[in-house]
Structure formats: C-alpha cells, structure tokens
Design an enzyme around this catalytic site. Structure first.
Site, PDB file in Angstrom:
ATOM      1  N   GLU A  38       0.872  -1.179   0.000  1.00 50.20           N
ATOM      2  CA  GLU A  38       0.000   0.000   0.000  1.00 50.20           C
ATOM      3  C   GLU A  38       0.904   1.222   0.000  1.00 50.20           C
ATOM      4  O   GLU A  38       1.816   1.330   0.837  1.00 50.20           O
ATOM      5  CB  GLU A  38      -0.940   0.042   1.217  1.00 50.20           C
ATOM      6  CG  GLU A  38      -1.896   1.241   1.085  1.00 50.20           C
ATOM      7  CD  GLU A  38      -2.903   1.403   2.229  1.00 50.20           C
ATOM      8  OE1 GLU A  38      -2.848   0.651   3.223  1.00 50.20           O
ATOM      9  OE2 GLU A  38      -3.742   2.320   2.095  1.00 50.20           O
ATOM     10  N   GLU A  63       4.965   4.848   3.522  1.00 48.23           N
ATOM     11  CA  GLU A  63       4.353   6.117   3.947  1.00 48.23           C
ATOM     12  C   GLU A  63       5.459   7.158   4.137  1.00 48.23           C
ATOM     13  O   GLU A  63       6.337   7.001   4.960  1.00 48.23           O
ATOM     14  CB  GLU A  63       3.592   5.895   5.267  1.00 48.23           C
ATOM     15  CG  GLU A  63       3.075   7.150   5.937  1.00 48.23           C
ATOM     16  CD  GLU A  63       2.252   8.056   5.028  1.00 48.23           C
ATOM     17  OE1 GLU A  63       1.207   7.629   4.525  1.00 48.23           O
ATOM     18  OE2 GLU A  63       2.698   9.217   4.805  1.00 48.23           O
ATOM     19  N   ASP A  90       9.495   8.042   0.796  1.00 45.08           N
ATOM     20  CA  ASP A  90       8.701   8.400  -0.369  1.00 45.08           C
ATOM     21  C   ASP A  90       8.796   7.264  -1.395  1.00 45.08           C
ATOM     22  O   ASP A  90       9.915   6.865  -1.758  1.00 45.08           O
ATOM     23  CB  ASP A  90       9.271   9.707  -0.953  1.00 45.08           C
ATOM     24  CG  ASP A  90       8.402  10.281  -2.050  1.00 45.08           C
ATOM     25  OD1 ASP A  90       7.886   9.496  -2.876  1.00 45.08           O
ATOM     26  OD2 ASP A  90       8.240  11.501  -2.079  1.00 45.08           O
ATOM     27  N   ASP A 112      -2.812  11.568  -2.476  1.00 40.92           N
ATOM     28  CA  ASP A 112      -2.893  13.021  -2.652  1.00 40.92           C
ATOM     29  C   ASP A 112      -3.272  13.370  -4.101  1.00 40.92           C
ATOM     30  O   ASP A 112      -2.625  12.897  -5.032  1.00 40.92           O
ATOM     31  CB  ASP A 112      -1.550  13.673  -2.299  1.00 40.92           C
ATOM     32  CG  ASP A 112      -1.166  13.391  -0.843  1.00 40.92           C
ATOM     33  OD1 ASP A 112      -2.073  13.098  -0.051  1.00 40.92           O
ATOM     34  OD2 ASP A 112       0.023  13.464  -0.515  1.00 40.92           O
ATOM     35  N   THR A 184     -10.828   2.738   4.784  1.00 40.34           N
ATOM     36  CA  THR A 184      -9.631   3.486   5.193  1.00 40.34           C
ATOM     37  C   THR A 184     -10.054   4.655   6.094  1.00 40.34           C
ATOM     38  O   THR A 184     -11.243   4.988   6.189  1.00 40.34           O
ATOM     39  CB  THR A 184      -8.874   4.049   3.963  1.00 40.34           C
ATOM     40  OG1 THR A 184      -9.482   5.273   3.551  1.00 40.34           O
ATOM     41  CG2 THR A 184      -8.844   3.063   2.807  1.00 40.34           C
TER      42      THR A 184
END
Ligand SMILES: C[S@@+](CC[C@H](N)C(=O)[O-])C[C@H]1O[C@@H](n2cnc3c(N)ncnc32)[C@H](O)[C@@H]1O
Length: 204
Positions: A38, A63, A90, A112, A184
C-alpha cells in the site's frame, strides 16, 4: 490535510526495527512470501485490516510522512499483527528497489490529488508510476484505487488508457464491499460527509 510533526512518532520508528524497514533488504525472509504493497497508507487502518484478513500474505506500507508512519507503526505494534512492515520513505525514492513481478497487489487509497495541473507528475497514478506498477506486479496482479476526488479519478482513467492494464471495475459511486474490502481512515471521513467514493480495479 497537514499533520503536525510529532517527535514521539518519529522516535517510534527508530525504536521498532522489527517493524520499520528503511533499507528494503529484499533478501530478508519477509520479502520471500507473497507480498502486497500500500502506497500512502496514512495511519494504516486499511493495511491492518487487510493483513488480519490475509495472514498468508505479507504487506508493505510505504508512507512518506514520518509522523504519520510513526503513528501507524504504534497502531500496528499494539495490534500484534505480524505480516506488515512499514517503510517510512517516499515511494518515488524507493520504487527502483523492487524487481519485476514482485507484488501480488498494489493499493492506492485516497492518495494526494495534487489538483494543480502543473503538479500532475506527482500524482501516484501518473503514467510513469503506472508503468512502474505494471513492472512490479505479478501477472494477474491488481491495482485497487479508491478516491473521493473527481479530478484524480478522471486523470487516473486517462493515464490507465495509455497502459496495458485491463480495467475490471470502474465505479463512480462505489458502495462499500464489506466482505472483501477494508474502510480506510479517509474513506470513513468522506462517507460520513455523504461524498461518493470512486473505485477503479485494474489487472495486469
Ligand atoms: C490523503 S492521505 C490518505 C491516507 C490513507 N490511505 C487513507 O485512505 O486514509 C495520503 C497519504 O499518502 C502519503 N503519501 C503521499 N505521497 C506519497 C508517496 N509518494 N510515497 C509514500 N507516501 C505518500 C501521505 O503522506 C499521506 O499520509
């Protein structure tokens, strides 16, 4: 939404090397089992649910926000889940590490939207990312994408049309599939506000 820097959360990452991986040593036993990723898991509600429901699959949570990654790590450690690792970096900085046909599935939840056109290349469904995902996925592997954002959703469909992915599902108003999916953190919030959730599933 901006997350305030929290020193305890960043320290937590250093204190839990059994969970947190920075160097992504793929010779580690963890990476030898079937594994899904993920990207941008936030506080990890989704990946925790998926990992609990699929004990034979390992899950990697990438993350980039260290405070958020630390908060997620605390939740994961306290849950006792064993088949998750956190990479607090990243994705664009680490994606070259993964070899071809590495992942079972890729999850992109409420990533995002980068609404300004000049930032389109930063969207995690920009063509260069999609091509990388195609390479990283095993044959038959899937990308599961959910978002509340119209611009990102339309953009993602346009970018997917440039790839070899097969679109299996494309829903403007996705009704939550409780038996097979996990809600989520952002999804809970947006559903609470009555906003439609878009979902795309594609297969290699
Ligand atoms: C809007 S939040 C959504 C969190 C979660 N997926 C959810 O649905 O509740 C997006 C998250 O993606 C992370 N993120 C954005 N770009 C990333 C990247 N290139 N690599 C890793 N994480 C990223 C952000 O730090 C943020 O925590």
């Amino acid at each position: 939404m901006r997350t305030k820097y929290k020193q305890w959360a960043v320290d937590y990452l250093d204190e839990h090397p059994e969970l947190v991986v920075r160097d992504l040593d793929l010779s580690d036993d963890f990476f030898k089992k079937p594994i899904s990723i993920e990207i941008g898991p936030g506080k990890g509600e989704f990946i925790l649910g998926k990992a609990n429901a699929n004990p034979d699959i390992n899950f990697l949570a990438v993350e980039k926000n260290r405070t958020v990654a630390g908060q997620m790590s605390k939740i994961l450690v306290e849950s006792g889940v064993k088949n998750v690792r956190v990479c607090p970096l990243d994705f664009s900085k680490v994606c070259e590490v993964f070899s071809k046909e590495f992942f079972e599935n890729i999850y992109l939840n409420f990533v995002d939207p980068w609404p300004k056109k000049k930032h389109a290349k930063r969207r995690l469904t920009f063509i260069t990312f999609l091509n990388k995902y195609y390479e990283m996925l095993k044959s038959g592997g899937r990308i599961y994408f959910k978002s509340d954002n119209d611009i990102l959703y339309e953009f993602t469909l346009e970018e997917l049309a440039k790839t070899k992915f097969i679109v299996e599902e494309n829903l403007l108003d996705y009704k939550f599939d409780e038996a097979n999916d996990v809600m989520t953190g952002y999804e809970t919030k947006f559903r609470g506000l009555g906003q439609p959730i878009h979902r795309i599933v594609v297969r290699k």
